[in-house]
Design a protein around this motif. Structure first.
Motif, PDB file in Angstrom:
ATOM      1  N   GLY A  89      -2.050  31.078  -5.441  1.00 20.53           N
ATOM      2  CA  GLY A  89      -0.789  31.102  -5.620  1.00 20.53           C
ATOM      3  C   GLY A  89       0.012  29.970  -6.356  1.00 20.53           C
ATOM      4  O   GLY A  89      -0.490  28.982  -6.482  1.00 20.53           O
ATOM      5  N   TRP A  90       0.893  30.324  -7.066  1.00 21.67           N
ATOM      6  CA  TRP A  90       1.751  29.178  -8.122  1.00 21.67           C
ATOM      7  C   TRP A  90       2.234  28.011  -7.185  1.00 21.67           C
ATOM      8  O   TRP A  90       2.488  27.034  -7.804  1.00 21.67           O
ATOM      9  N   ASP A 108     -18.140  40.107 -16.364  1.00 19.39           N
ATOM     10  CA  ASP A 108     -18.665  41.189 -15.629  1.00 19.39           C
ATOM     11  C   ASP A 108     -18.739  40.768 -14.059  1.00 19.39           C
ATOM     12  O   ASP A 108     -19.232  41.619 -13.520  1.00 19.39           O
ATOM     13  N   ARG A 109     -18.470  39.438 -13.700  1.00 19.38           N
ATOM     14  CA  ARG A 109     -18.573  39.450 -12.267  1.00 19.38           C
ATOM     15  C   ARG A 109     -17.556  38.355 -11.709  1.00 19.38           C
ATOM     16  O   ARG A 109     -17.709  37.721 -10.756  1.00 19.38           O
ATOM     17  N   VAL A 110     -16.451  38.320 -12.555  1.00 18.12           N
ATOM     18  CA  VAL A 110     -15.298  37.603 -12.075  1.00 18.12           C
ATOM     19  C   VAL A 110     -13.870  38.207 -12.488  1.00 18.12           C
ATOM     20  O   VAL A 110     -13.761  39.040 -13.610  1.00 18.12           O
ATOM     21  N   ARG A 111     -13.068  38.121 -11.436  1.00 20.78           N
ATOM     22  CA  ARG A 111     -11.524  38.537 -11.592  1.00 20.78           C
ATOM     23  C   ARG A 111     -10.683  37.644 -11.075  1.00 20.78           C
ATOM     24  O   ARG A 111     -11.166  36.929  -9.953  1.00 20.78           O
ATOM     25  N   GLY A 112      -9.719  37.351 -11.532  1.00 19.86           N
ATOM     26  CA  GLY A 112      -8.614  36.268 -10.888  1.00 19.86           C
ATOM     27  C   GLY A 112      -7.338  36.945 -10.781  1.00 19.86           C
ATOM     28  O   GLY A 112      -6.780  37.786 -11.381  1.00 19.86           O
ATOM     29  N   LEU A 113      -6.384  36.428  -9.757  1.00 24.29           N
ATOM     30  CA  LEU A 113      -5.344  36.944  -9.308  1.00 24.29           C
ATOM     31  C   LEU A 113      -4.481  35.710  -8.610  1.00 24.29           C
ATOM     32  O   LEU A 113      -4.812  35.101  -7.709  1.00 24.29           O
ATOM     33  N   ILE A 114      -3.507  35.693  -9.510  1.00 28.07           N
ATOM     34  CA  ILE A 114      -2.473  34.605  -8.947  1.00 28.07           C
ATOM     35  C   ILE A 114      -1.065  35.069  -8.618  1.00 28.07           C
ATOM     36  O   ILE A 114      -0.466  35.680  -9.728  1.00 28.07           O
TER      37      ILE A 114
END
Length: 512
Positions: A89-90, A108-114
């Motif tokens: 979170g910001w 191919d094996r990471v995703r980010g969500l902020i």
């Protein structure tokens, strides 16, 4: 590591408060319902005899040495072989970890969500929001990697970020306005570094030592007073540079400052705050960064500044997603103090001179393209445990109270972290926690800094009967050579004191 040592500066409010919290936590007793009505006290006293305050260890490592490096992902990203869904979170101090992971792990094996969240799960609905269906996101990730199902976990952009709209400061937001954007790579091809050159004659930066009392909570948990209030008073204690916003400007990533400084002291720190100034003058904190001047060549070493010399320093501010609207102004505020986030160094009261001719701000400006395909399910949570919170007639203490003694020239920040109160669990356990933190400083004297934390914990089972209590007090003061720590733990079984110990320790100031 970055949470304790942002730019190589000792973070007083985090290090002290968390060490005090952990002292209270490790002093709590085992529950006789689970370990036996005879064994619990022997287990408790054995645990207490082994207690040593965490602050002793943490302050013994004031540079980024092997103690901090061993738990840091950035030392060897190749050692991470698991698939990683990085969420932040910001308004959470850990948010930059998400940006580093999506930059350095195989795509191919990471995703980010902020999102705009604080130090809470994104489905809890605590401010600031919006809340999302976080459990559905994690389920989709695990279905892909643990069940080999085509859940679409990798069909989303590498990084999904929430770009917040401008908003007034000192407001509790159930849902911050903004939009979601998606980037296929990080660094993103949609982000361009844009420099903003400083103007004017050299300026002396000599901030009062209480600069920072309006910093807000280091670990925001969604409470009413967590986020920073209007920054106009902090800006008045700083040297500010402003830039017009002729058209809407989106920022996504880590801003960077380059500063040409002349310091009269061998030690000190520089703090840079990026603010959004509305037409009415309100100043909203967007992001900030800190550099310990002795860590300017690297956080793994402490190199004193040769007094009277001029050097160019450079450091990043914390990552952010923010949209500056047209007609507003971008303000970069530079200060030489930031209490109680940063412990002031001896000699730092002299400040430093900043030469605008060799200084600039660099913003990561993103293309204004939102991604309407980024959507989330409704927030879902498991049924609560059925914990009862008894009603009390006591007036609640203020969460954050700033007190100024005009005659003495001292400032005190009183903090109620709102960790607990009283809760009654379905199995009959009555559990009470109360904490209070105070941070005191003389506005002219960096050696007057004092942090103090008290905890009171009670675990009670009326049916046994069982009534165990823990009281702790932790404090840090300093002189020019040492940090001076004191800690006390008192534990009671009913009215009987079963443990009482105090620790007094001086720890040399090697970098802070």
């Amino acid at each position: 590591n970055d949470v304790h040592y942002t730019g190589g500066s000792v973070l007083a409010v985090d290090m002290h408060a968390w060490a005090a919290t952990m002292l209270a936590f490790v002093a709590r007793p085992p529950d006789p319902v689970h370990v036996g009505e005879v064994m619990w006290r022997d287990m408790w006293t054995e645990r207490l005899e082994a207690v040593d305050p965490f602050i002793h260890t943490w302050l013994a490592h004031q540079t980024r040495d092997a103690y901090w490096r061993h738990g840091s992902a950035c030392e060897d990203y190749g050692a991470i072989r698991a698939a990683v869904l990085a969420v932040g979170g910001w308004h959470d101090p850990y948010r930059d970890t998400v940006l580093r992971l999506v930059e350095n792990l195989p795509p191919d094996r990471v995703r980010g969500l902020i999102g705009p969240w604080s130090h809470q799960y994104p489905d809890r609905g605590l401010p600031p929001g919006p809340a999302i269906g976080f459990l559905q996101e994690t389920l989709r990730w695990w279905d892909h990697w643990l069940k080999d199902e085509d859940s679409g976990a990798l069909a989303v952009p590498l990084l999904r970020s929430y770009v917040m709209d401008a908003h007034p400061p000192a407001t509790v937001y159930a849902e911050l306005p903004g939009r979601w954007v998606g980037d296929p790579a990080w660094p993103s091809p949609s982000v361009t570094p844009v420099p903003y050159a400083f103007q004017g004659a050299p300026r002396l930066v000599r901030s009062p030592q209480h600069t920072g009392v309006d910093a807000g909570r280091f670990f925001p948990f969604g409470n009413d007073a967590d986020l920073p209030p209007d920054q106009r008073e902090e800006d008045a204690r700083s040297v500010c540079f402003e830039f017009e916003v002729p058209q809407e400007t989106w920022v996504l990533g880590r801003p960077r400052v380059r500063l040409r400084l002349t310091s009269a002291s061998a030690r000190g720190q520089v703090i840079a705050r990026l603010c959004d100034v509305a037409p009415d003058g309100a100043s909203t904190l967007v992001t900030r960064g800190v550099l310990n001047l002795s860590a300017r060549t690297g956080r793994d070493q402490a190199v004193p500044w040769e007094p009277g010399t001029t050097e160019d320093v450079e450091f990043e501010l914390n990552g952010i997603g923010y949209a500056f609207p047209p007609g507003h102004r971008i303000r970069l505020s530079v200060s030489s103090a930031y209490w109680p986030w940063v412990w002031p160094q001896p000699g730092s009261e002299a400040g430093f001179t900043l030469d605008p001719a060799g200084s600039s701000l660099e913003l990561p400006v993103r293309a204004q393209e939102s991604d309407p395909s980024i959507t989330f399910g409704e927030a879902e949570e498991a049924e609560p445990l059925g914990v009862v919170v008894p009603v009390t007639l006591d007036e609640p203490r203020p969460e954050r109270l700033v007190l100024r003694d005009v005659a003495a020239g001292t400032w005190r920040l009183d903090v109620d972290p709102r960790y607990g109160g009283t809760r009654v669990y379905p199995d009959g356990l009555e559990f009470t926690e109360e904490a209070r933190e105070t941070y005191t400083i003389d506005e002219t004297d960096p050696l007057s800094a004092r942090a103090r934390s008290t905890w009171s914990v009670r675990l009670h089972r009326p049916d046994l009967p069982w009534d165990a209590r823990v009281e702790t007090t932790s404090a840090i003061t300093c002189d020019a050579r040492d940090f001076i720590t004191s800690n006390e733990v008192v534990c009671r079984d009913g009215d009987e004191v079963v443990f009482h110990r105090t620790w007094e320790k001086r720890i040399p100031r090697t970098a802070g």
